[in-house]
Design an enzyme around this catalytic site. Structure first.
Site, PDB file in Angstrom:
ATOM      1  N   CYS A   1       0.813  -1.228   0.000  1.00  0.00           N
ATOM      2  CA  CYS A   1       0.000   0.000   0.000  1.00  0.00           C
ATOM      3  C   CYS A   1       0.841   1.270   0.000  1.00  0.00           C
ATOM      4  CB  CYS A   1      -0.949   0.000   1.186  1.00  0.00           C
ATOM      5  SG  CYS A   1      -1.940  -1.497   1.257  1.00  0.00           S
TER       6      CYS A   1
ATOM      7  N   ASN B   1     -10.133  -0.855   0.544  1.00  0.00           N
ATOM      8  CA  ASN B   1      -8.686  -0.663   0.449  1.00  0.00           C
ATOM      9  C   ASN B   1      -8.209  -1.250  -0.884  1.00  0.00           C
ATOM     10  OD1 ASN B   1      -5.897  -0.870   0.633  1.00  0.00           O
ATOM     11  ND2 ASN B   1      -5.884  -1.648   2.731  1.00  0.00           N
TER      12      ASN B   1
ATOM     13  N   HIS C   1      -3.656   6.906   2.180  1.00  0.00           N
ATOM     14  CA  HIS C   1      -3.990   5.528   1.823  1.00  0.00           C
ATOM     15  C   HIS C   1      -5.301   5.178   2.536  1.00  0.00           C
ATOM     16  CE1 HIS C   1      -4.048   1.357   1.167  1.00  0.00           C
ATOM     17  NE2 HIS C   1      -3.660   1.007   2.373  1.00  0.00           N
TER      18      HIS C   1
HETATM   19  N1  ACO Z   1     -16.964  -9.429  11.211  1.00  0.00           N
HETATM   20  C1  ACO Z   1     -17.228  -9.631  12.518  1.00  0.00           C
HETATM   21  N2  ACO Z   1     -16.243  -9.813  13.431  1.00  0.00           N
HETATM   22  C2  ACO Z   1     -14.968  -9.798  12.996  1.00  0.00           C
HETATM   23  C3  ACO Z   1     -14.639  -9.585  11.649  1.00  0.00           C
HETATM   24  C4  ACO Z   1     -15.701  -9.405  10.726  1.00  0.00           C
HETATM   25  N3  ACO Z   1     -15.481  -9.178   9.427  1.00  0.00           N
HETATM   26  N4  ACO Z   1     -13.290  -9.610  11.535  1.00  0.00           N
HETATM   27  C5  ACO Z   1     -12.799  -9.823  12.756  1.00  0.00           C
HETATM   28  N5  ACO Z   1     -13.798  -9.936  13.650  1.00  0.00           N
HETATM   29  C6  ACO Z   1     -13.729 -10.168  15.086  1.00  0.00           C
HETATM   30  C7  ACO Z   1     -12.419 -10.800  15.518  1.00  0.00           C
HETATM   31  O1  ACO Z   1     -12.455 -12.208  15.361  1.00  0.00           O
HETATM   32  C8  ACO Z   1     -12.350 -10.369  16.973  1.00  0.00           C
HETATM   33  O2  ACO Z   1     -13.173 -11.226  17.723  1.00  0.00           O
HETATM   34  P1  ACO Z   1     -12.745 -11.667  19.222  1.00  0.00           P
HETATM   35  O3  ACO Z   1     -12.683 -10.373  20.016  1.00  0.00           O
HETATM   36  O4  ACO Z   1     -13.836 -12.577  19.627  1.00  0.00           O
HETATM   37  O5  ACO Z   1     -11.399 -12.320  19.079  1.00  0.00           O
HETATM   38  C9  ACO Z   1     -12.999  -8.987  16.976  1.00  0.00           C
HETATM   39  O6  ACO Z   1     -13.759  -8.910  15.754  1.00  0.00           O
HETATM   40  C10 ACO Z   1     -12.000  -7.852  17.034  1.00  0.00           C
HETATM   41  O7  ACO Z   1     -10.977  -8.085  16.075  1.00  0.00           O
HETATM   42  P2  ACO Z   1      -9.818  -7.028  15.834  1.00  0.00           P
HETATM   43  O8  ACO Z   1      -8.913  -7.557  14.763  1.00  0.00           O
HETATM   44  O9  ACO Z   1      -9.184  -6.682  17.152  1.00  0.00           O
HETATM   45  O10 ACO Z   1     -10.665  -5.769  15.302  1.00  0.00           O
HETATM   46  P3  ACO Z   1     -10.190  -4.308  14.977  1.00  0.00           P
HETATM   47  O11 ACO Z   1     -11.046  -3.343  15.666  1.00  0.00           O
HETATM   48  O12 ACO Z   1      -8.699  -4.160  15.119  1.00  0.00           O
HETATM   49  O13 ACO Z   1     -10.546  -4.167  13.415  1.00  0.00           O
HETATM   50  C11 ACO Z   1      -9.391  -4.186  11.301  1.00  0.00           C
HETATM   51  C12 ACO Z   1      -9.943  -5.018  12.471  1.00  0.00           C
HETATM   52  C13 ACO Z   1     -10.550  -3.506  10.635  1.00  0.00           C
HETATM   53  C14 ACO Z   1      -8.691  -5.111  10.348  1.00  0.00           C
HETATM   54  C15 ACO Z   1      -8.400  -3.108  11.843  1.00  0.00           C
HETATM   55  O14 ACO Z   1      -7.516  -3.704  12.765  1.00  0.00           O
HETATM   56  C16 ACO Z   1      -7.602  -2.443  10.759  1.00  0.00           C
HETATM   57  O15 ACO Z   1      -8.123  -1.754   9.907  1.00  0.00           O
HETATM   58  N6  ACO Z   1      -6.281  -2.599  10.806  1.00  0.00           N
HETATM   59  C17 ACO Z   1      -5.380  -1.919   9.878  1.00  0.00           C
HETATM   60  C18 ACO Z   1      -5.406  -2.525   8.537  1.00  0.00           C
HETATM   61  C19 ACO Z   1      -4.474  -1.743   7.656  1.00  0.00           C
HETATM   62  O16 ACO Z   1      -4.081  -0.653   8.007  1.00  0.00           O
HETATM   63  N7  ACO Z   1      -4.077  -2.237   6.501  1.00  0.00           N
HETATM   64  C20 ACO Z   1      -3.208  -1.361   5.686  1.00  0.00           C
HETATM   65  C21 ACO Z   1      -2.287  -2.017   4.940  1.00  0.00           C
HETATM   66  S1  ACO Z   1      -3.013  -3.121   3.779  1.00  0.00           S
HETATM   67  C22 ACO Z   1      -1.723  -3.539   2.687  1.00  0.00           C
HETATM   68  O17 ACO Z   1      -0.618  -3.133   2.804  1.00  0.00           O
HETATM   69  C23 ACO Z   1      -2.071  -4.533   1.577  1.00  0.00           C
END
Ligand code: ACO
Length: 321
Positions: A114, A278, A248
């Site tokens: 990214c 994304n 991004h």
């Molecule tokens: N639907 C429902 N629940 C979900 C989903 C979903 N799609 N995905 C995960 N969960 C659950 C998890 O299993 C977890 O459950 P648990 O608490 O029972 O274990 C809970 O939701 C919380 O999961 P987290 O991963 O802690 O959720 P978070 O609030 O961090 O959100 C996300 C996840 C959206 C991926 C976030 O962390 C994020 O955006 N991170 C950054 C991603 C990023 O910046 N990428 C950029 C680079 S991409 C590249 O370079 C190709």
């Protein structure tokens, strides 16, 4: 002193749209969870006959038309993509052929994820500033839908397909003021697409993106905050000088945190995340193109572009548009 200006922008999004409601039928998730945690409502998905190459061509032709530049004038083609047409020849060489030109350097940046568009922009800027070329095509093009595991709810909800392009041209007036690139392999396992030619026989799960989302989230907020400080200091500017953030598009909460860091209202941030998800290296040029086409970003505005992704790799560009 010679500067590099963005003289044309273009974008392409596949026709097919995948909504959060569609995803509810595919994995154990809800639209509410996706919107609340990411800000994404829908994303575009490439058709079978579309690829990083075909989308890059659409975006590139639009950017060249916007710039009033013919393909024969292009002195360099760089395509940032983690989903290239082939290992080689590069997607950029294939595009060069489609554009009916030959001779100018053309290559892909495949592994900066990214952050790829900002890296590519920085490289082309060096060549233009030093006078070795006059015009460059810099493109981000991605078919992320082919590298996500559609059974993994943690990642499949995040990504979309598309391409964005800019034409850069040499100018006496300020354009790109500075670029700042960084990487840190310490975090190699936080985000990866482990498919490898370096070992015999890939296992199927290596074909898909792996991400420790919450760790990446925290890293991104810290890293980008420092990157903004570095970029402003290098230009003896303050956050009050920034007119537009073109980030991004990974997560609306990261974007909100970055806007807050700059004291910018969200209507001064180019956001396409809700509609596009994304799109990795395509997200910055797509957001820029949309804000320019919508008449929001105007000539003379001070833009701060930032990207971060697998590697980790990250970078910024400060641009007087
Ligand atoms: N639907 C429902 N629940 C979900 C989903 C979903 N799609 N995905 C995960 N969960 C659950 C998890 O299993 C977890 O459950 P648990 O608490 O029972 O274990 C809970 O939701 C919380 O999961 P987290 O991963 O802690 O959720 P978070 O609030 O961090 O959100 C996300 C996840 C959206 C991926 C976030 O962390 C994020 O955006 N991170 C950054 C991603 C990023 O910046 N990428 C950029 C680079 S991409 C590249 O370079 C190709």
């Amino acid at each position: 002193m010679a500067y590099t200006q963005i003289i044309g922008t273009g974008g392409y999004l596949p026709e097919k749209i995948l909504t959060n409601a569609d995803l509810e039928k595919m994995v154990d998730t809800t639209s509410e969870w996706i919107v609340e945690r990411t800000g994404i409502h829908r994303r575009h998905i490439a058709a079978e006959n579309e690829s990083a190459l075909t989308m890059a061509e659409r975006a590139a032709r639009e950017a060249m038309s916007d710039a009033g530049i013919a393909a024969k004038d292009i002195g360099m083609i760089i395509i940032a993509t983690t989903t290239p047409e082939k290992m080689f020849p590069s997607t950029a060489c294939l595009l060069q052929h489609r554009l009916g030109i030959a001779g100018c350097p053309a290559f892909d940046l495949n592994s900066t994820a990214c952050a790829g568009f900002v890296y590519a922009l920085s490289i082309a800027d060096q060549f233009i500033r030093h006078g070795s070329i006059k015009y460059a095509l810099v493109i981000g093009s991605e078919v992320m839908s082919r590298v996500v595991d559609w059974n993994d709810r943690a990642t499949c909800i995040l990504f979309g397909d598309g391409a964005g392009a800019v034409v850069l041209g040499a100018s006496k007036k300020p354009g790109i003021l500075s670029t700042h690139l960084h990487a840190d392999g310490t975090y190699k396992d936080v985000l990866s697409l482990p498919v490898s030619l370096g070992k015999p026989g890939d296992i199927e799960e290596d074909l898909y993106i792996k991400m420790t989302g919450n760790q990446l989230f925290k890293l991104a907020v810290n890293i980008l905050g420092n990157l903004f400080d570095e970029t402003l200091a290098a230009n003896s500017l303050t956050k009050a000088d920034i007119d537009w953030l073109v980030p991004h598009q990974a997560n609306i909460r990261i974007i909100q945190a970055m806007a807050k860091k700059l004291d910018l209202p969200l209507d001064r941030v180019a956001i396409t995340l809700q509609e596009q998800g994304n799109t990795s290296s395509a997200s910055i040029p797509l957001a820029l193109n949309k804000a320019v086409r919508d008449g929001k970003i105007k000539r003379g505005d001070m833009l701060l572009l930032e990207g971060f992704g697998g590697g980790l790799a990250w970078g910024s560009a400060l641009i007087q548009y």
